[in-house]
Design a protein around this motif. Structure first.
Motif, mmCIF file in Angstrom:
data_model
loop_
_atom_site.group_PDB
_atom_site.id
_atom_site.type_symbol
_atom_site.label_atom_id
_atom_site.label_comp_id
_atom_site.label_asym_id
_atom_site.label_seq_id
_atom_site.Cartn_x
_atom_site.Cartn_y
_atom_site.Cartn_z
ATOM 1 N N VAL A 68 0.838 -1.189 0.000
ATOM 2 C CA VAL A 68 0.000 0.000 0.000
ATOM 3 C C VAL A 68 0.873 1.239 0.000
ATOM 4 O O VAL A 68 2.004 1.229 0.503
ATOM 5 C CB VAL A 68 -0.945 0.010 1.230
ATOM 6 C CG1 VAL A 68 -0.144 -0.024 2.518
ATOM 7 C CG2 VAL A 68 -1.872 1.216 1.219
ATOM 8 N N MET A 70 0.805 5.178 1.259
ATOM 9 C CA MET A 70 0.096 6.140 2.096
ATOM 10 C C MET A 70 0.369 7.539 1.557
ATOM 11 O O MET A 70 1.525 7.945 1.410
ATOM 12 C CB MET A 70 0.537 6.012 3.551
ATOM 13 C CG MET A 70 0.294 4.627 4.138
ATOM 14 S SD MET A 70 0.533 4.527 5.937
ATOM 15 C CE MET A 70 -1.075 5.091 6.523
ATOM 16 N N LEU A 83 -5.123 5.849 1.300
ATOM 17 C CA LEU A 83 -4.422 4.574 1.197
ATOM 18 C C LEU A 83 -4.629 4.064 -0.225
ATOM 19 O O LEU A 83 -5.748 3.723 -0.616
ATOM 20 C CB LEU A 83 -4.983 3.560 2.191
ATOM 21 C CG LEU A 83 -4.931 3.929 3.678
ATOM 22 C CD1 LEU A 83 -5.444 2.769 4.520
ATOM 23 C CD2 LEU A 83 -3.530 4.297 4.098
ATOM 24 N N CYS A 162 0.502 2.744 11.493
ATOM 25 C CA CYS A 162 0.077 2.247 10.183
ATOM 26 C C CYS A 162 -0.239 0.765 10.190
ATOM 27 O O CYS A 162 -0.840 0.253 9.256
ATOM 28 C CB CYS A 162 1.124 2.558 9.131
ATOM 29 S SG CYS A 162 2.771 1.945 9.570
ATOM 30 N N TYR A 165 -3.609 -0.274 9.284
ATOM 31 C CA TYR A 165 -4.133 -0.036 7.942
ATOM 32 C C TYR A 165 -3.299 -0.672 6.834
ATOM 33 O O TYR A 165 -3.585 -0.473 5.662
ATOM 34 C CB TYR A 165 -4.181 1.476 7.688
ATOM 35 C CG TYR A 165 -4.858 2.245 8.781
ATOM 36 C CD1 TYR A 165 -6.236 2.157 8.964
ATOM 37 C CD2 TYR A 165 -4.131 3.053 9.648
ATOM 38 C CE1 TYR A 165 -6.868 2.848 9.974
ATOM 39 C CE2 TYR A 165 -4.766 3.752 10.672
ATOM 40 C CZ TYR A 165 -6.131 3.643 10.820
ATOM 41 O OH TYR A 165 -6.752 4.329 11.835
ATOM 42 N N ARG A 166 -2.257 -1.436 7.189
ATOM 43 C CA ARG A 166 -1.336 -1.882 6.152
ATOM 44 C C ARG A 166 -1.669 -3.245 5.559
ATOM 45 O O ARG A 166 -1.005 -3.699 4.648
ATOM 46 C CB ARG A 166 0.095 -1.912 6.696
ATOM 47 C CG ARG A 166 0.358 -2.992 7.747
ATOM 48 C CD ARG A 166 1.845 -3.014 8.092
ATOM 49 N NE ARG A 166 2.127 -4.015 9.125
ATOM 50 C CZ ARG A 166 2.620 -3.721 10.314
ATOM 51 N NH1 ARG A 166 2.844 -2.466 10.625
ATOM 52 N NH2 ARG A 166 2.877 -4.671 11.185
#
Length: 235
Positions: A68, A70, A83, A162, A165-166
């Motif tokens: 991903v 950011m 993202l 992070c 959200y990774r």
């Protein structure tokens, strides 16, 4: 930390890099008729959009080994994070204030343009028939208190944690209701971390992100900041 994450430079993609604001009294518009002024502004806007899209496209391509990307984004007086999952052709919006997407629609168009160029340059996408990125807004994330201006701190914290959200975007966890706002201690700790990073890694002449050609490095008035760590260690 070994996470499969890439980051873009927020200074390269903020709203001012792809928008045009020229005063009617500007010298660049002097002696131009209305039609010429309009054409000049449109041409300049198109060029700026192209530059940002190219930067994003090459970022996607050069970080194709990452899961991903950011993208911290500043517009108006607000900060949010995108993202970007180039392979999954998906963008998730982490907005601490849940703005309507029309407020940053131009940047969403830029992301689509960038992803199209990324594909033309050989970037991989799971669905070759999909022309546009799938945008998912109002995603669970830290939310700032109403009428506050703490968005920058919230974005910094989301970048720092992070790990939430990774992973696969389909597995992104929602944050429990009692944890969506910062308490005072979290905010103070974040400010302390930022201050330490600036002092140790940017101001310090031995810091990893110290720029030897910047004003900070060359102006005598900043000498105490540059050598603070060394003098402190000697004490």
């Amino acid at each position: 930390m070994g996470a499969s994450i890439a980051y873009v430079n927020p200074m390269m993609v903020c709203e001012t890099t792809h928008t045009v604001r020229i005063s009617e009294n500007s010298t660049v518009l002097k002696n131009k008729i209305d039609e010429e002024k309009k054409d000049y502004v449109e041409c300049l806007h198109k060029r700026k959009m192209t530059e940002v899209a190219n930067y994003l496209a090459h970022s996607m391509l050069s970080h194709s080994d990452k899961r991903v990307i950011m993208v911290p984004y500043h517009f108006g007086n607000h900060y949010i994070i995108f993202l970007v999952y180039p392979t999954d052709q998906t963008v998730i919006v982490l907005d601490p204030a849940d703005y309507d997407k029309q407020a940053y629609m131009e940047f969403l168009c830029l992301l689509n343009l960038a992803h199209s160029r990324y594909r033309k340059l050989g970037g991989f996408g799971k669905n070759p028939n999909r022309d546009k990125l799938y945008i998912r807004g109002r995603w669970p994330c830290y939310k700032q208190p109403s009428l506050s201006n703490l968005c920058g701190y919230y974005v910094c914290e989301m970048l720092r944690v992070c790990g939430r959200y990774r992973t696969e975007f389909t597995d992104l966890p929602s944050i429990p209701y009692n944890a969506i706002w910062f308490d005072q201690k979290t905010l103070i700790n974040l400010c302390m971390d930022l201050c330490q990073f600036i002092r140790c890694d940017i101001c310090n002449h031995l810091g990893e992100f110290h720029d030897p050609h910047s004003e900070l490095a060359t102006d005598p008035k900043f000498k105490n900041l540059r050598v603070w760590e060394r003098e402190h260690a000697m004490v």
